[in-house]
Design a protein around this motif. Structure first.
Motif, PDB file in Angstrom:
ATOM      1  N   THR A  18     -51.252 -57.828  60.869  1.00 42.03           N
ATOM      2  CA  THR A  18     -51.220 -56.381  60.995  1.00 42.03           C
ATOM      3  C   THR A  18     -51.609 -55.715  59.687  1.00 42.03           C
ATOM      4  OG1 THR A  18     -49.438 -56.649  62.591  1.00 42.03           O
ATOM      5  CG2 THR A  18     -49.774 -54.455  61.713  1.00 42.03           C
ATOM      6  N   HIS A  19     -51.247 -56.336  58.568  1.00 37.85           N
ATOM      7  CA  HIS A  19     -51.586 -55.798  57.254  1.00 37.85           C
ATOM      8  C   HIS A  19     -53.099 -55.731  57.064  1.00 37.85           C
ATOM      9  CE1 HIS A  19     -52.310 -56.058  52.890  1.00 37.85           C
ATOM     10  NE2 HIS A  19     -51.325 -55.175  52.856  1.00 37.85           N
ATOM     11  N   LYS A  58     -54.522 -52.926  59.186  1.00 42.92           N
ATOM     12  CA  LYS A  58     -54.178 -51.631  58.578  1.00 42.92           C
ATOM     13  C   LYS A  58     -55.082 -51.328  57.389  1.00 42.92           C
ATOM     14  CE  LYS A  58     -50.664 -50.324  61.053  1.00 42.92           C
ATOM     15  NZ  LYS A  58     -50.786 -49.231  61.980  1.00 42.92           N
ATOM     16  N   SER A  59     -55.392 -52.330  56.575  1.00 42.33           N
ATOM     17  CA  SER A  59     -56.265 -52.079  55.429  1.00 42.33           C
ATOM     18  C   SER A  59     -57.672 -51.727  55.889  1.00 42.33           C
ATOM     19  CB  SER A  59     -56.282 -53.282  54.483  1.00 42.33           C
ATOM     20  OG  SER A  59     -56.848 -54.408  55.109  1.00 42.33           O
ATOM     21  N   GLN A 115     -58.357 -50.246  58.712  1.00 38.35           N
ATOM     22  CA  GLN A 115     -58.233 -48.887  59.254  1.00 38.35           C
ATOM     23  C   GLN A 115     -58.195 -47.848  58.137  1.00 38.35           C
ATOM     24  OE1 GLN A 115     -54.739 -49.293  61.721  1.00 38.35           O
ATOM     25  NE2 GLN A 115     -55.965 -49.723  63.550  1.00 38.35           N
ATOM     26  N   MET A 116     -57.585 -48.185  57.020  1.00 37.73           N
ATOM     27  CA  MET A 116     -57.542 -47.250  55.884  1.00 37.73           C
ATOM     28  C   MET A 116     -58.934 -47.057  55.279  1.00 37.73           C
ATOM     29  SD  MET A 116     -54.558 -46.040  55.717  1.00 37.73           S
ATOM     30  CE  MET A 116     -54.604 -45.245  54.136  1.00 37.73           C
ATOM     31  N   ARG A 167     -63.404 -46.797  65.163  1.00 32.88           N
ATOM     32  CA  ARG A 167     -62.140 -47.094  64.475  1.00 32.88           C
ATOM     33  C   ARG A 167     -61.655 -48.495  64.858  1.00 32.88           C
ATOM     34  NH1 ARG A 167     -56.635 -46.746  65.671  1.00 32.88           N
ATOM     35  NH2 ARG A 167     -55.381 -46.400  63.828  1.00 32.88           N
ATOM     36  N   THR A 183     -59.374 -51.461  65.827  1.00 35.05           N
ATOM     37  CA  THR A 183     -58.066 -51.734  66.420  1.00 35.05           C
ATOM     38  C   THR A 183     -57.998 -53.230  66.710  1.00 35.05           C
ATOM     39  OG1 THR A 183     -58.835 -51.362  68.678  1.00 35.05           O
ATOM     40  CG2 THR A 183     -57.929 -49.450  67.514  1.00 35.05           C
ATOM     41  N   GLN A 184     -56.804 -53.698  66.984  1.00 33.14           N
ATOM     42  CA  GLN A 184     -56.652 -55.117  67.280  1.00 33.14           C
ATOM     43  C   GLN A 184     -57.411 -55.484  68.547  1.00 33.14           C
ATOM     44  OE1 GLN A 184     -52.691 -56.618  66.987  1.00 33.14           O
ATOM     45  NE2 GLN A 184     -53.174 -58.519  68.037  1.00 33.14           N
TER      46      GLN A 184
END
Length: 135
Positions: free
Chosen positions: A2-3, A6-7, A9-10, A121, A123-124
């Motif tokens: 998940t980390h 998230k990176s 996505q940032m 964007r 996403t998983q």
């Protein structure tokens, strides 16, 4: 796992916000911006920029993904996916900037590139679909 998502996505969020800020401050967006512009022969070549940006970004993204070994573990796959995504976004960002600075009367096409960039964007679910793996 998940980390890492998230990176990515940032990074995507930063690129999108940067593009939006550039278009707001440099592009002088008004309601007239969203009308279909009149296209003369000198601006005709600039219509190819968004089309080429979309096709080139998808081509480069898919060619990077083809280099992934299907037997590799997820930790080895994610950096390649991240690189492919950043290349894809950079091509779209470049196309939008070219339109913004070279042909500002066609700014609506640059806005369409930004909208497409926002749709991309990470996403998983998209990563699983693109990589054909389950996380």
């Amino acid at each position: 796992m998940t980390h890492k998502i998230k990176s990515l996505q940032m990074i995507h969020l930063a690129i999108c916000i940067g593009m939006l800020v550039a278009y707001i401050f440099v592009g002088e967006i008004t309601m007239d911006t969203f009308k279909v512009p009149t296209i003369d022969s000198s601006a005709l070549i600039y219509l190819l920029i968004p089309v080429l940006a979309v096709f080139l970004s998808n081509f480069l993204f898919n060619s990077q993904l083809k280099q992934i070994d299907k037997k590799a573990n997820v930790e080895d796959i994610l950096p390649i996916y991240q690189t492919a995504s950043i290349i894809r976004w950079a091509v779209l960002e470049g196309g939008a900037f070219i339109i913004l600075f070279a042909q500002p009367n066609l700014i609506v096409f640059g806005i369409l590139l930004i909208v497409y960039l926002i749709i991309l964007r990470p996403t998983q679910e998209k990563m699983e679909r693109d990589l054909d793996v389950k996380f």
